[in-house]
Design an enzyme around this catalytic site. Structure first.
Site, mmCIF file in Angstrom:
data_model
loop_
_atom_site.group_PDB
_atom_site.id
_atom_site.type_symbol
_atom_site.label_atom_id
_atom_site.label_comp_id
_atom_site.label_asym_id
_atom_site.label_seq_id
_atom_site.Cartn_x
_atom_site.Cartn_y
_atom_site.Cartn_z
ATOM 1 N N CYS A 130 0.836 -1.204 -0.040
ATOM 2 C CA CYS A 130 -0.198 -0.089 0.086
ATOM 3 C C CYS A 130 0.820 1.149 -0.230
ATOM 4 C CB CYS A 130 -0.852 0.002 1.201
ATOM 5 S SG CYS A 130 0.014 -0.470 2.735
ATOM 6 N N HIS A 151 -1.668 6.861 4.244
ATOM 7 C CA HIS A 151 -0.255 6.904 4.160
ATOM 8 C C HIS A 151 0.126 8.283 3.700
ATOM 9 C CE1 HIS A 151 -0.275 2.835 5.633
ATOM 10 N NE2 HIS A 151 0.080 2.190 4.706
HETATM 11 N N1 LIG Z 1 -3.949 -3.389 6.030
HETATM 12 C C1 LIG Z 1 -3.792 -2.614 5.100
HETATM 13 O O1 LIG Z 1 -3.683 -1.223 4.876
HETATM 14 C C2 LIG Z 1 -3.027 -3.448 3.880
HETATM 15 C C3 LIG Z 1 -3.029 -2.778 2.601
HETATM 16 C C4 LIG Z 1 -2.606 -3.572 1.500
HETATM 17 C C5 LIG Z 1 -2.262 -4.762 1.536
HETATM 18 N N2 LIG Z 1 -2.537 -5.496 2.760
HETATM 19 C C6 LIG Z 1 -2.316 -6.846 2.861
HETATM 20 O O2 LIG Z 1 -3.646 -7.501 2.990
HETATM 21 C C7 LIG Z 1 -3.310 -8.664 3.718
HETATM 22 C C8 LIG Z 1 -4.182 -8.616 4.895
HETATM 23 O O3 LIG Z 1 -3.809 -7.732 5.734
HETATM 24 P P1 LIG Z 1 -4.745 -7.089 6.976
HETATM 25 O O4 LIG Z 1 -3.965 -5.878 7.264
HETATM 26 O O5 LIG Z 1 -6.126 -7.257 6.576
HETATM 27 O O6 LIG Z 1 -4.713 -8.098 7.925
HETATM 28 P P2 LIG Z 1 -5.423 -8.824 9.205
HETATM 29 O O7 LIG Z 1 -6.612 -7.666 9.378
HETATM 30 O O8 LIG Z 1 -4.742 -9.300 10.249
HETATM 31 O O9 LIG Z 1 -6.266 -9.864 8.448
HETATM 32 C C9 LIG Z 1 -6.000 -11.237 8.254
HETATM 33 C C10 LIG Z 1 -7.010 -11.950 7.518
HETATM 34 O O10 LIG Z 1 -6.521 -13.472 7.073
HETATM 35 C C11 LIG Z 1 -7.069 -14.435 7.731
HETATM 36 N N3 LIG Z 1 -6.332 -15.211 7.865
HETATM 37 C C12 LIG Z 1 -5.203 -15.365 8.978
HETATM 38 N N4 LIG Z 1 -4.467 -16.696 8.788
HETATM 39 C C13 LIG Z 1 -5.275 -17.459 7.876
HETATM 40 C C14 LIG Z 1 -4.895 -18.697 7.326
HETATM 41 N N5 LIG Z 1 -3.936 -19.459 7.705
HETATM 42 N N6 LIG Z 1 -5.647 -18.930 6.472
HETATM 43 C C15 LIG Z 1 -6.730 -18.209 5.979
HETATM 44 N N7 LIG Z 1 -6.852 -16.930 6.373
HETATM 45 C C16 LIG Z 1 -6.345 -16.442 7.413
HETATM 46 C C17 LIG Z 1 -7.599 -13.527 8.984
HETATM 47 O O11 LIG Z 1 -8.714 -14.325 9.326
HETATM 48 P P3 LIG Z 1 -9.216 -14.612 11.216
HETATM 49 O O12 LIG Z 1 -10.147 -13.352 11.315
HETATM 50 O O13 LIG Z 1 -10.054 -15.931 10.917
HETATM 51 O O14 LIG Z 1 -7.952 -14.773 11.818
HETATM 52 C C18 LIG Z 1 -8.296 -12.404 8.528
HETATM 53 O O15 LIG Z 1 -9.266 -12.353 7.632
HETATM 54 C C19 LIG Z 1 -1.644 -8.813 3.922
HETATM 55 O O16 LIG Z 1 -1.389 -9.744 2.937
HETATM 56 C C20 LIG Z 1 -1.496 -7.686 3.927
HETATM 57 O O17 LIG Z 1 -0.100 -7.206 3.457
HETATM 58 C C21 LIG Z 1 -3.093 -4.743 3.919
#
Ligand SMILES: NC(=O)c1ccc[n+]([C@@H]2O[C@H](COP(=O)([O-])OP(=O)(O)OC[C@H]3O[C@@H](n4cnc5c(N)ncnc54)[C@H](OP(=O)(O)O)[C@@H]3O)[C@@H](O)[C@H]2O)c1
Length: 358
Positions: A155, A249
């Site tokens: 991001c 950001h």
């Molecule tokens: N946050 C941002 O601003 C942003 C921006 C761009 C890209 N990203 C990318 O998006 C992805 C998710 O980030 P996030 O910030 O949304 O993280 P997050 O809030 O921690 O959410 C993680 C998600 O993944 C699920 N999960 C965890 N372990 C898993 C597994 N083994 N199998 C299947 N699902 C699983 C979780 O489910 P449960 O609730 O069941 O644990 C939850 O739905 C990452 O790769 C990150 O780099 C994030």
């Protein structure tokens, strides 16, 4: 028009939730399946969001759609990707590495994770910036996949590459230095940043982030040469910090250019930047908005311009500390919207329009 059936994997997380905020009433896509980890599987979506305290961890400004709240959450490991036309994934890289190739065997996967970003047959798409890199997706049939995996960038890369693209196109880039002030939501919900650490503070390190931004910016702004991306050869030096801002950001960018480029030239290039996205439902107009107010952009006031899809720039000035010619500026880009879910949805719209998705 019959809507494409889509699934959101990692639907309970910060990025995953933004898909659910963006997709009600989408003209082309309809969510038919939600999946997350085994922790959430078997519960309704609303119950999966509920903490042991009873609090519901829905973090979007938009209300949670009632139909989504009632949908069952599947275990991602059991999800049959053949049941949908497109899979959006929003899971950490380790899980993505395991899940995305399984889904891609039958179905296009548009990913917010980094797992496949650096593979030679995988583009890192930012609609408007490198639409032609999508041609690389055809090569993934050599993996035995009927679908493909196409990730969006980190991001922090998104706003940087978006604003460098018009400068690179007109003036050529020699080198880039960038310092980010990144929002707390960028760290995700599980294992994210503690409020006590972030409020009234600046954390000067985000593990792995600087390397991603440097490498991805060069790949995104690279050239598709017959059947490979030749990465841009200008150096990118990044310092990534976390600040006590919820979303959006902010980045301070210094660019040395090949040809002379005044502040007015850079502003004109950004304002006139046309990414060939007209008619796509999530495409912002403009892609880049440039303020003349020297106190903008600010994350709280600028992150939601055009649903968080426009990159907002200000403080454009000439800069010669890095080379003979150049400019410096500040940008704000919404990390969970253009930088995650809505950016991935825009990729899907573009790939559908351009015939990469049936
Ligand atoms: N946050 C941002 O601003 C942003 C921006 C761009 C890209 N990203 C990318 O998006 C992805 C998710 O980030 P996030 O910030 O949304 O993280 P997050 O809030 O921690 O959410 C993680 C998600 O993944 C699920 N999960 C965890 N372990 C898993 C597994 N083994 N199998 C299947 N699902 C699983 C979780 O489910 P449960 O609730 O069941 O644990 C939850 O739905 C990452 O790769 C990150 O780099 C994030």
């Amino acid at each position: 028009m019959i809507k494409k059936k889509v699934a959101v994997i990692g639907a309970t997380g910060i990025a995953g939730q933004q898909f659910l905020a963006a997709l009600p009433n989408h003209p082309q896509f309809e969510i038919v399946a939600l999946a997350a980890s085994s922790r959430s599987a078997g519960k309704s979506y609303l119950e999966a969001l509920r903490e042991p305290s009873g609090a519901v961890g829905w973090w979007c400004d938009e209300d949670l759609d009632e139909n989504y709240a009632r949908m069952p959450v599947l275990d991602s490991l059991d999800f049959d990707a053949q049941s949908v036309d497109i899979v959006f994934t929003a899971v950490e890289s380790d899980a993505a590495k395991e899940l995305e190739p399984r889904f891609a065997q039958t179905t296009p996967v548009i990913s917010t994770a980094s797992a496949f970003r650096y593979e030679s047959d995988v583009p890192i798409l930012i609609p408007g910036v490198n639409n032609d890199h999508a041609q690389l997706l055809k090569q993934q049939s050599a993996r035995g996949w009927k679908g493909f995996v196409t990730p969006i960038p980190n991001c922090t890369t998104t706003g940087l590459a978006m604003t460098l693209a018009p400068i690179h196109e007109r003036f050529g880039i020699q080198s880039v230095v960038m310092t980010s002030m990144q929002a707390m939501s960028g760290a995700g919900r599980r294992g994210g940043v503690l409020g006590l650490d972030a409020v009234e503070n600046v954390i000067p390190y985000i593990a792995g982030e600087e390397e991603k931004v440097q490498k991805e910016t060069q790949k995104v702004l690279g050239v598709l040469n017959s059947n490979a991306i030749v990465a841009a050869d200008f150096p990118v030096s990044a310092t990534c910090t976390r600040v006590g801002v919820l979303d959006g950001h902010t980045e301070a960018v210094y660019v040395a250019t090949e040809k002379p480029c005044s502040a007015e030239d850079a502003i004109a290039a950004m304002r006139e930047f046309d990414g060939g996205l007209r008619g796509l439902a999530s495409a912002p107009d403009p892609l880049i908005f440039v303020h003349d107010d020297p106190f903008r952009p600010q994350p709280r006031r600028d992150r939601n311009r055009n649903n968080g899809m426009t990159t907002v720039v200000g403080r454009v000035r000439e800069e010669t500390a890095l080379g003979a010619h150049g400019v410096k500026y500040v940008l704000v880009s919404h990390n969970t919207k253009m930088g995650a879910a809505r950016g991935a949805i825009l990729v899907a719209e573009m790939l559908l329009r351009d015939g990469y998705i049936d």
